[in-house]
Design a protein around this motif. Structure first.
Motif, mmCIF file in Angstrom:
data_model
loop_
_atom_site.group_PDB
_atom_site.id
_atom_site.type_symbol
_atom_site.label_atom_id
_atom_site.label_comp_id
_atom_site.label_asym_id
_atom_site.label_seq_id
_atom_site.Cartn_x
_atom_site.Cartn_y
_atom_site.Cartn_z
ATOM 1 N N LYS A 190 0.838 -1.283 0.388
ATOM 2 C CA LYS A 190 0.151 0.107 -0.150
ATOM 3 C C LYS A 190 0.964 1.325 -0.103
ATOM 4 O O LYS A 190 2.131 1.471 0.483
ATOM 5 N N GLU A 191 -0.032 2.193 -0.301
ATOM 6 C CA GLU A 191 0.554 3.007 -0.477
ATOM 7 C C GLU A 191 0.510 4.886 0.410
ATOM 8 O O GLU A 191 -1.113 4.835 0.067
ATOM 9 N N ILE A 192 1.095 5.780 0.763
ATOM 10 C CA ILE A 192 0.651 7.094 0.861
ATOM 11 C C ILE A 192 1.231 7.774 1.116
ATOM 12 O O ILE A 192 2.394 8.204 1.309
ATOM 13 N N ALA A 193 0.726 9.211 0.227
ATOM 14 C CA ALA A 193 1.147 10.195 -0.292
ATOM 15 C C ALA A 193 1.451 11.223 0.866
ATOM 16 O O ALA A 193 0.801 11.202 1.656
ATOM 17 N N SER A 221 10.201 4.536 2.255
ATOM 18 C CA SER A 221 9.439 6.661 2.319
ATOM 19 C C SER A 221 11.059 7.030 0.483
ATOM 20 O O SER A 221 11.597 6.757 0.565
ATOM 21 N N TYR A 222 9.948 7.581 -0.458
ATOM 22 C CA TYR A 222 10.203 7.197 -1.561
ATOM 23 C C TYR A 222 9.361 8.767 -1.570
ATOM 24 O O TYR A 222 8.646 9.896 -2.513
ATOM 25 N N PRO A 223 10.579 10.142 -2.037
ATOM 26 C CA PRO A 223 10.684 11.974 -1.635
ATOM 27 C C PRO A 223 10.391 11.986 -4.182
ATOM 28 O O PRO A 223 10.651 10.917 -4.534
ATOM 29 N N LYS A 224 9.688 12.320 -3.727
ATOM 30 C CA LYS A 224 8.998 13.095 -5.188
ATOM 31 C C LYS A 224 10.302 13.333 -6.076
ATOM 32 O O LYS A 224 10.194 14.848 -5.258
ATOM 33 N N SER A 225 10.885 14.001 -7.705
ATOM 34 C CA SER A 225 11.109 14.445 -7.770
ATOM 35 C C SER A 225 10.468 16.204 -8.177
ATOM 36 O O SER A 225 11.430 17.371 -7.366
ATOM 37 N N VAL A 226 9.020 15.778 -7.599
ATOM 38 C CA VAL A 226 8.622 17.378 -8.049
ATOM 39 C C VAL A 226 7.685 17.498 -7.707
ATOM 40 O O VAL A 226 7.370 15.817 -7.634
ATOM 41 N N VAL A 235 6.074 10.180 -1.332
ATOM 42 C CA VAL A 235 4.937 8.532 -0.812
ATOM 43 C C VAL A 235 6.285 7.538 -0.190
ATOM 44 O O VAL A 235 7.310 6.936 -0.617
ATOM 45 N N VAL A 236 4.740 7.116 0.408
ATOM 46 C CA VAL A 236 5.650 5.482 1.479
ATOM 47 C C VAL A 236 4.662 4.694 1.212
ATOM 48 O O VAL A 236 3.545 4.297 0.920
ATOM 49 N N SER A 237 5.155 3.660 1.330
ATOM 50 C CA SER A 237 5.853 2.643 0.923
ATOM 51 C C SER A 237 5.149 1.215 1.745
ATOM 52 O O SER A 237 6.229 1.510 2.703
ATOM 53 N N ILE A 238 5.360 0.757 2.316
ATOM 54 C CA ILE A 238 3.602 -0.195 3.560
ATOM 55 C C ILE A 238 3.568 -1.629 2.536
ATOM 56 O O ILE A 238 3.146 -1.616 2.167
ATOM 57 N N VAL A 239 5.179 -2.762 3.297
ATOM 58 C CA VAL A 239 4.507 -3.915 1.663
ATOM 59 C C VAL A 239 4.869 -5.251 3.416
ATOM 60 O O VAL A 239 5.754 -4.686 4.503
ATOM 61 N N GLY A 240 3.883 -5.888 2.974
ATOM 62 C CA GLY A 240 3.772 -7.340 4.206
ATOM 63 C C GLY A 240 3.303 -8.306 3.546
ATOM 64 O O GLY A 240 2.433 -8.258 2.568
ATOM 65 N N LYS A 241 3.586 -8.930 4.414
ATOM 66 C CA LYS A 241 2.507 -10.818 3.847
ATOM 67 C C LYS A 241 0.807 -10.492 4.995
ATOM 68 O O LYS A 241 0.768 -11.189 4.575
ATOM 69 N N GLY A 259 -1.346 11.688 5.757
ATOM 70 C CA GLY A 259 -0.682 10.838 4.508
ATOM 71 C C GLY A 259 -2.957 10.547 3.657
ATOM 72 O O GLY A 259 -3.405 10.819 4.389
ATOM 73 N N TRP A 260 -2.595 10.510 2.404
ATOM 74 C CA TRP A 260 -3.447 10.008 1.581
ATOM 75 C C TRP A 260 -3.102 9.110 0.963
ATOM 76 O O TRP A 260 -2.069 8.289 0.468
ATOM 77 N N THR A 261 -4.086 7.971 0.470
ATOM 78 C CA THR A 261 -3.838 6.733 -0.373
ATOM 79 C C THR A 261 -3.434 7.580 -1.567
ATOM 80 O O THR A 261 -4.027 8.817 -2.497
#
Length: 266
Positions: A190-193, A221-226, A235-241, A259-261
């Motif tokens: 899932k990703e949250i902005a 955590s992945y910053p946007k270039s613009v 954009v924050v990524s959340i990963v798990g099983k 944040g929001w989806t």
């Protein structure tokens, strides 16, 4: 470092072989495809290494990865020219002879033009380490997947072939996991902005990561270039099983960073 027999995860690694990758002649795409494919199977791709067309580099890398991971994939170096040395390099690394595989030669001839002959150069593409498991899961292709040392899967570097052969391996991979009593479980992402700068939210994300680490949920955590169209800077990524744990973490993150989806625009 040997594989822990008591672990509950199932890991993979990839060795990309070719001077053309390292000198920038060709843009590498096979590792990206493999990463997405294994993610969908619930398999953790832990390492990707790129090495030159060099016997020592190939042998050292592949044997080390094989000792540390359940699955190893190689890409490249199995063509007919002098610099295609993957089969021989892996054979040398395990002190194995090379043997001409007649069935591969026969299938190669079936797919060839009428004036085709089995030259010494073409034989290089059917000289495999022995013993090896020869997997022909895609009958439309003459090139097989050669498996050495139980877990090293030798594949071509041409992306179209690599992708088709990897896809054909799914029953083999699932059988391998079953033999080790590993239940893959699908990954959930899932990703949250957020409109906040990454530096502002870093400490908050670290706190949440510590809280959910025991549930094997990872936060990135992945910053946007613009700045994005909705004002998103990160954009924050959340990963798990564990789907429930992922969803709980999503709520924690969203609350912490206003944040929001995030829905990526194509």
């Amino acid at each position: 470092m040997a594989i822990d027999p008591n672990r509950t995860t199932f890991t993979a690694a990839c060795c990309i072989i070719g001077d053309e990758i390292l000198n920038g002649k060709i843009r590498e795409s096979n590792a990206h495809f493999l990463a997405r494919y294994l993610f969908d199977l619930g398999i953790n791709l832990q390492r990707v290494e790129i090495v030159a067309d060099d016997y020592t580099a190939i042998g050292e890398t592949v044997t080390r990865l094989s000792s540390q991971h359940d699955l190893v994939f190689t890409s490249g170096g199995i063509g007919p020219t002098h610099d295609d040395i993957t089969y021989e390099a892996i054979a040398r690394a395990y002190s194995l002879p090379l043997e001409l595989d007649d069935e591969t030669c026969r299938r190669m001839a079936e797919k060839a033009q009428p004036d085709w002959t089995l030259t010494d150069a073409r034989k290089r593409m059917a000289l495999f380490p022995s013993p090896a498991q020869i997997i022909r899961a895609d009958p439309s292709l003459w090139v097989p997947i050669v498996v050495v040392h139980d877990n090293i899967h030798i594949l071509p570097g041409i992306p179209q072939l690599f992708e088709r052969l990897v896809k054909s391996l799914r029953p083999h991979i699932e059988e391998t996991m079953a033999k080790k009593n590993i239940v893959s479980g699908q990954y959930h992402r899932k990703e949250i902005a957020s409109s906040m700068p990454e530096g502002t939210i870093a400490a908050r994300l670290s706190t949440i990561q510590d809280q959910v680490a025991a549930q094997h949920v990872k936060i990135g955590s992945y910053p946007k270039s613009v700045v994005g169209p909705n004002g998103e800077r990160v954009v924050v990524s959340i990963v798990g099983k564990d789907q429930a744990a992922v969803q709980d973490t999503v709520q924690l993150v969203a609350n912490a960073i206003d944040g929001w989806t995030y829905v990526k625009k194509h």
